[in-house]
Design a protein around this motif. Sequence first.
Motif, PDB file in Angstrom:
ATOM      1  N   LEU A 100      31.248 -18.960 -28.647  1.00 40.90           N
ATOM      2  CA  LEU A 100      32.648 -19.800 -28.379  1.00 40.90           C
ATOM      3  C   LEU A 100      32.057 -20.979 -29.300  1.00 40.90           C
ATOM      4  O   LEU A 100      32.933 -21.746 -29.954  1.00 40.90           O
ATOM      5  CB  LEU A 100      32.956 -20.316 -27.067  1.00 40.90           C
ATOM      6  N   GLU A 101      30.872 -21.729 -29.257  1.00 40.42           N
ATOM      7  CA  GLU A 101      30.657 -22.716 -29.968  1.00 40.42           C
ATOM      8  C   GLU A 101      30.843 -22.870 -31.439  1.00 40.42           C
ATOM      9  O   GLU A 101      31.201 -23.736 -32.260  1.00 40.42           O
ATOM     10  CB  GLU A 101      29.290 -23.418 -29.555  1.00 40.42           C
ATOM     11  N   TRP A 149      35.522 -25.412 -21.173  1.00 40.78           N
ATOM     12  CA  TRP A 149      35.186 -24.068 -20.720  1.00 40.78           C
ATOM     13  C   TRP A 149      33.930 -23.854 -19.930  1.00 40.78           C
ATOM     14  O   TRP A 149      33.322 -24.821 -19.950  1.00 40.78           O
ATOM     15  CB  TRP A 149      34.687 -23.371 -22.310  1.00 40.78           C
ATOM     16  N   MET A 150      33.897 -22.989 -18.991  1.00 35.38           N
ATOM     17  CA  MET A 150      32.496 -22.716 -18.261  1.00 35.38           C
ATOM     18  C   MET A 150      31.573 -22.041 -18.852  1.00 35.38           C
ATOM     19  O   MET A 150      31.838 -21.701 -19.883  1.00 35.38           O
ATOM     20  CB  MET A 150      33.292 -21.935 -16.943  1.00 35.38           C
ATOM     21  N   GLU A 151      30.631 -21.901 -18.137  1.00 35.36           N
ATOM     22  CA  GLU A 151      29.498 -21.234 -18.738  1.00 35.36           C
ATOM     23  C   GLU A 151      29.927 -19.754 -18.793  1.00 35.36           C
ATOM     24  O   GLU A 151      30.273 -18.878 -17.990  1.00 35.36           O
ATOM     25  CB  GLU A 151      28.249 -21.222 -17.902  1.00 35.36           C
ATOM     26  N   VAL A 166      43.428 -26.670 -23.505  1.00 34.30           N
ATOM     27  CA  VAL A 166      42.848 -25.417 -23.714  1.00 34.30           C
ATOM     28  C   VAL A 166      41.624 -25.234 -22.757  1.00 34.30           C
ATOM     29  O   VAL A 166      40.849 -26.122 -22.922  1.00 34.30           O
ATOM     30  CB  VAL A 166      42.671 -24.992 -25.058  1.00 34.30           C
ATOM     31  N   ARG A 167      41.869 -24.220 -21.685  1.00 30.60           N
ATOM     32  CA  ARG A 167      40.748 -23.852 -20.607  1.00 30.60           C
ATOM     33  C   ARG A 167      40.422 -22.497 -20.931  1.00 30.60           C
ATOM     34  O   ARG A 167      41.256 -21.712 -20.567  1.00 30.60           O
ATOM     35  CB  ARG A 167      41.243 -24.444 -19.134  1.00 30.60           C
ATOM     36  N   ILE A 168      38.986 -22.397 -20.939  1.00 28.31           N
ATOM     37  CA  ILE A 168      38.502 -20.956 -20.984  1.00 28.31           C
ATOM     38  C   ILE A 168      37.473 -20.811 -19.665  1.00 28.31           C
ATOM     39  O   ILE A 168      36.560 -21.305 -19.518  1.00 28.31           O
ATOM     40  CB  ILE A 168      37.722 -21.060 -22.532  1.00 28.31           C
ATOM     41  N   LEU A 174      36.047 -10.539 -17.383  1.00 26.82           N
ATOM     42  CA  LEU A 174      37.336 -10.898 -17.651  1.00 26.82           C
ATOM     43  C   LEU A 174      37.386 -12.488 -18.164  1.00 26.82           C
ATOM     44  O   LEU A 174      37.136 -13.350 -17.362  1.00 26.82           O
ATOM     45  CB  LEU A 174      38.223 -10.878 -16.478  1.00 26.82           C
ATOM     46  N   ILE A 175      37.740 -12.382 -19.421  1.00 29.96           N
ATOM     47  CA  ILE A 175      37.719 -13.936 -20.105  1.00 29.96           C
ATOM     48  C   ILE A 175      39.209 -14.401 -20.137  1.00 29.96           C
ATOM     49  O   ILE A 175      40.190 -13.506 -20.391  1.00 29.96           O
ATOM     50  CB  ILE A 175      37.368 -13.876 -21.559  1.00 29.96           C
TER      51      ILE A 175
END
Length: 458
Positions: free
Chosen positions: A313-314, A333-335, A369-371, A381-382
Motif C-alpha cells: 500500500l505504501e 489505513w490500519m495495519e 479514503v479509509r482502508i 477481507l480488505i
Amino acid sequence: MPDQGEKMQTPGARDKEGVAPSDFKRVFEAVPDPCLLLDRNLRIVAVNEEYLKVTMTRREEIMGMTMMELFPVNPAEVGATGATNVSASLMRVLERKVPDTLPLQKYDIRKPKEEGGAYEERYWSAVNTPVLNAEYEVDYIIHRAHDVTDFVRRGHNIMEGDAAQGEADVFRNSQRVAEANEELRLANNQLEAQREKLLELNARLEVEALQRVKAQDVAEKANRELQRSNKELELFASVASHDLQEPLVTVGSYTELIAHKYRDKLDSDAEKYLRYMTDGVKQMQSMINDLLAYSRLNTKAKPFSRLSLGKVLESALRNLTKAVEASDASLEWMELPEVEGDDTQLVQLFQNLVGNAIKFRRRDVRLQVRITCERQGGMWLIEVRDNGIGLEPRFFEQVFEIFRRLHTREEYEGSGIGLAICRKIVEHHGGHIWVESAPGEGTTFFFSIPTLRGGANA
C-alpha cells in the motif's frame, strides 16, 4: 397320466416299454400313501382313493383345485405354518426340479359340511416329487402325504423310553428346523438385497468415475485452450506494443509537425481539427497501453512470494503522491497482514482503487479514503471506502467490465479499464472483488485474498 375320467385301455394293450398305459391308474391307486398329482399350475389333475379317504374329500369336488383352495388355513390355529410350508415346498420343486421333503407338519383338515365342517387336527409327513419332460421342464408334481396323526397322538415306541415324549420332541425339533429354515431364508433375502445395493452402488461409482474421467478430459482440454489463448494474447500484446503503436506515433508526429510549421497559416478551425487529431492519437495510445497492461497480467505475472500488504500500500501511495496532494485527500489505513502474491500486481490493485476514489471525488467536501482489513475464515477481507460521488446499484457489475465507462471523457478522463484490471488481479490471487455504493454517499470496494498457509497472521 391320463385323465381319470377317460375310458381305460384293455389290459392287453402295452406300450413299447412293456407297461400298459391303462395300468398306470391301477398303479397310482395302489400306492399305499395318499397321493395327489398337480400340474405346473399347481392344480389337482389326479388323486388316489387313499388321499380321498384320509382327507374326507370327493374326487369330483377337488379336481382342478389348488392345495390352498382345497385346504384353507384353520382360522382357530393362530400362527399356523403348515399351509405356507407346503406352498413354499411346491414352489421350490418348480424352481429346482428336484424332490423336496417337508419336515413333520401340523396341517388341519376340514370335515365335510354334512359332518359339521369343523377342523380336525392332523399331522403329516410329505414329499413333493417333480415329473420332468424331455426338455427337463416340470410337467407334474406328485404330492405324497403320510398321515402320522395317530402316531403322534398315541406314540410309538421306536426305541426304549417314552415314545410319546420322543415324538413330541421330534415335532418340536421339526418346528425349530422349519423356523430356522425361515430365518435362513430371510437372512438370504437380506443378503441378496445387500448384494443388489452393492451392485447398484458399484454401477453408480463406475458412472461417477467415468464422469470424473470425462470432466478431467474437459478440464485438460480447457487448460490447453487457455494456454493457447494466453500465447495468442501474448502475441497480440507484442503486436500492440510495436506494430499498432507505430502508425499512431507517425500520425502524432506529423500532426505536431504540421501544427508547428504552419501555425501562422492555419485558421482557428484547422487548429481545432489538429487538436482533435492529437487528442485522438493520445487516447488511442492510452487505450493500447492499458490493453497491453491487462493482457500481461497473466503472461508476465511473477511467482507468488510472501509480502506485506502494508508495504505494498505504501508503494501504491507513493505513486499517487501528486494526485493525493492535488486533491487534498485524507487517507487512513490500519495495519495490513502478510500474504502470498505478486507485489507488482498488488501495488497496481491498491493504486487503481485509491486512484479511482481520487478521480470520482465530490467537489463540495474533502475526500476521505479509509482502508481496513479483517479476517474471515481462510481469507482476508480488505475494504477501500471513500466519500465520493458513488454510483447506482445497477452499475455494480458493469464497472468491472473492460472499457466500460459510466461518464464521458469530458467529465472524467481514463480508458475504463482500471477496475477490470483490479478484478483480474484479485482473481489471479484466488479472491473476489465487489462494490457497494449509493449515489452521493460514497463507494466501498471489497476484495478478498487468502491468508498465509499454516495459520500465520491469525
